[in-house]
Design a protein around this motif. Structure first.
Motif, PDB file in Angstrom:
ATOM      1  N   THR A  14       0.844  -1.196   0.000  1.00  0.00           N
ATOM      2  CA  THR A  14       0.000   0.000   0.000  1.00  0.00           C
ATOM      3  C   THR A  14       0.879   1.245   0.000  1.00  0.00           C
ATOM      4  OG1 THR A  14      -0.159   0.129   2.393  1.00  0.00           O
ATOM      5  CG2 THR A  14      -1.811  -1.208   1.275  1.00  0.00           C
ATOM      6  N   PRO A  15       0.469   2.294  -0.686  1.00  0.00           N
ATOM      7  CA  PRO A  15       1.283   3.505  -0.744  1.00  0.00           C
ATOM      8  C   PRO A  15       1.553   4.114   0.633  1.00  0.00           C
ATOM      9  CG  PRO A  15      -0.439   3.596  -2.391  1.00  0.00           C
ATOM     10  CD  PRO A  15      -0.707   2.389  -1.555  1.00  0.00           C
ATOM     11  N   GLN A  16       0.585   4.032   1.525  1.00  0.00           N
ATOM     12  CA  GLN A  16       0.755   4.605   2.855  1.00  0.00           C
ATOM     13  C   GLN A  16       1.903   3.918   3.602  1.00  0.00           C
ATOM     14  OE1 GLN A  16      -2.853   4.530   5.132  1.00  0.00           O
ATOM     15  NE2 GLN A  16      -2.010   5.729   6.801  1.00  0.00           N
ATOM     16  N   ASP A  83       3.861   6.811  -5.529  1.00  0.00           N
ATOM     17  CA  ASP A  83       2.575   7.168  -6.124  1.00  0.00           C
ATOM     18  C   ASP A  83       1.642   5.974  -6.018  1.00  0.00           C
ATOM     19  OD1 ASP A  83       3.431   9.708  -6.926  1.00  0.00           O
ATOM     20  OD2 ASP A  83       4.301   8.892  -8.767  1.00  0.00           O
ATOM     21  N   GLU A  84       0.356   6.259  -6.044  1.00  0.00           N
ATOM     22  CA  GLU A  84      -0.619   5.182  -5.958  1.00  0.00           C
ATOM     23  C   GLU A  84      -0.788   4.517  -7.321  1.00  0.00           C
ATOM     24  OE1 GLU A  84      -5.216   4.508  -4.471  1.00  0.00           O
ATOM     25  OE2 GLU A  84      -4.107   6.290  -3.853  1.00  0.00           O
ATOM     26  N   THR A  87      -5.717  -0.296  -8.218  1.00  0.00           N
ATOM     27  CA  THR A  87      -6.284  -0.992  -7.066  1.00  0.00           C
ATOM     28  C   THR A  87      -7.000  -2.236  -7.553  1.00  0.00           C
ATOM     29  OG1 THR A  87      -6.562   1.094  -5.879  1.00  0.00           O
ATOM     30  CG2 THR A  87      -7.848  -0.771  -5.112  1.00  0.00           C
ATOM     31  N   ARG A 105      -4.390  -2.498  -2.683  1.00  0.00           N
ATOM     32  CA  ARG A 105      -3.746  -1.346  -3.299  1.00  0.00           C
ATOM     33  C   ARG A 105      -2.333  -1.678  -3.776  1.00  0.00           C
ATOM     34  NH1 ARG A 105      -7.112   2.925  -2.213  1.00  0.00           N
ATOM     35  NH2 ARG A 105      -8.524   2.601  -0.476  1.00  0.00           N
ATOM     36  N   THR A 106      -1.901  -0.982  -4.837  1.00  0.00           N
ATOM     37  CA  THR A 106      -0.552  -1.148  -5.353  1.00  0.00           C
ATOM     38  C   THR A 106       0.145   0.215  -5.378  1.00  0.00           C
ATOM     39  OG1 THR A 106      -1.228  -0.863  -7.654  1.00  0.00           O
ATOM     40  CG2 THR A 106      -1.227  -3.100  -6.791  1.00  0.00           C
ATOM     41  N   SER A 107       1.462   0.184  -5.532  1.00  0.00           N
ATOM     42  CA  SER A 107       2.257   1.397  -5.496  1.00  0.00           C
ATOM     43  C   SER A 107       3.198   1.471  -6.684  1.00  0.00           C
ATOM     44  CB  SER A 107       3.111   1.439  -4.225  1.00  0.00           C
ATOM     45  OG  SER A 107       2.310   1.357  -3.084  1.00  0.00           O
TER      46      SER A 107
END
Length: 133
Positions: A14-16, A83-84, A87, A105-107
């Motif tokens: 996940t980007p976060q 960056d995101e 999904t 989610r992917t990054s």
């Protein structure tokens, strides 16, 4: 001055979570960043470690191609960002025939390495003084 960029896209982090790890290495020397990532407990640190290694290798190849001298100890992480990506949407069955959406989610992660500017090269681009009236 040698610049190199390495990118990885559609990585399943996940980007976060990836941004937390990238914040650890921004502005650090490349070798120091590799040491930090090697012992960081987060799962996102492994793909980012490989990405920094790739950026160092890219810098080495670019310097060899251009005939420039490169000391890998001089490389530092000039910029790193996440960056995101796309999904992936999955569904899980819930009570009474309902469906619950799960977002995987992917990054897209980018790391830029550079060598510091040499003072002689920076001095040649000095500003000229304006004449006063």
């Amino acid at each position: 001055m040698v610049d190199s960029i390495a990118r990885v896209k559609h990585i399943r982090v996940t980007p976060q979570k990836a941004r937390r790890v990238v914040a650890l290495i921004k502005g650090k020397q490349a070798q120091e960043a590799l040491a930090i990532l090697k012992f960081a407990p987060q799962s996102a640190s492994e793909p980012i470690y490989k990405l920094v290694e790739s950026a160092v290798a890219n810098a080495r190849v670019k310097a060899d191609r251009d005939g420039e001298y490169l000391d890998e100890q001089d490389l530092y992480v000039r910029n790193a960002y996440v960056d995101e990506g796309t999904t992936l949407k999955r569904f899980q069955p819930r009570a009474q025939g309902r469906a619950f959406q799960i977002k995987k989610r992917t990054s897209h992660i980018t790391v830029e390495l550079a060598t510091p500017e040499v003072e002689g090269a920076a001095a040649s681009g000095t500003k000229t003084k304006k004449a006063s009236k």
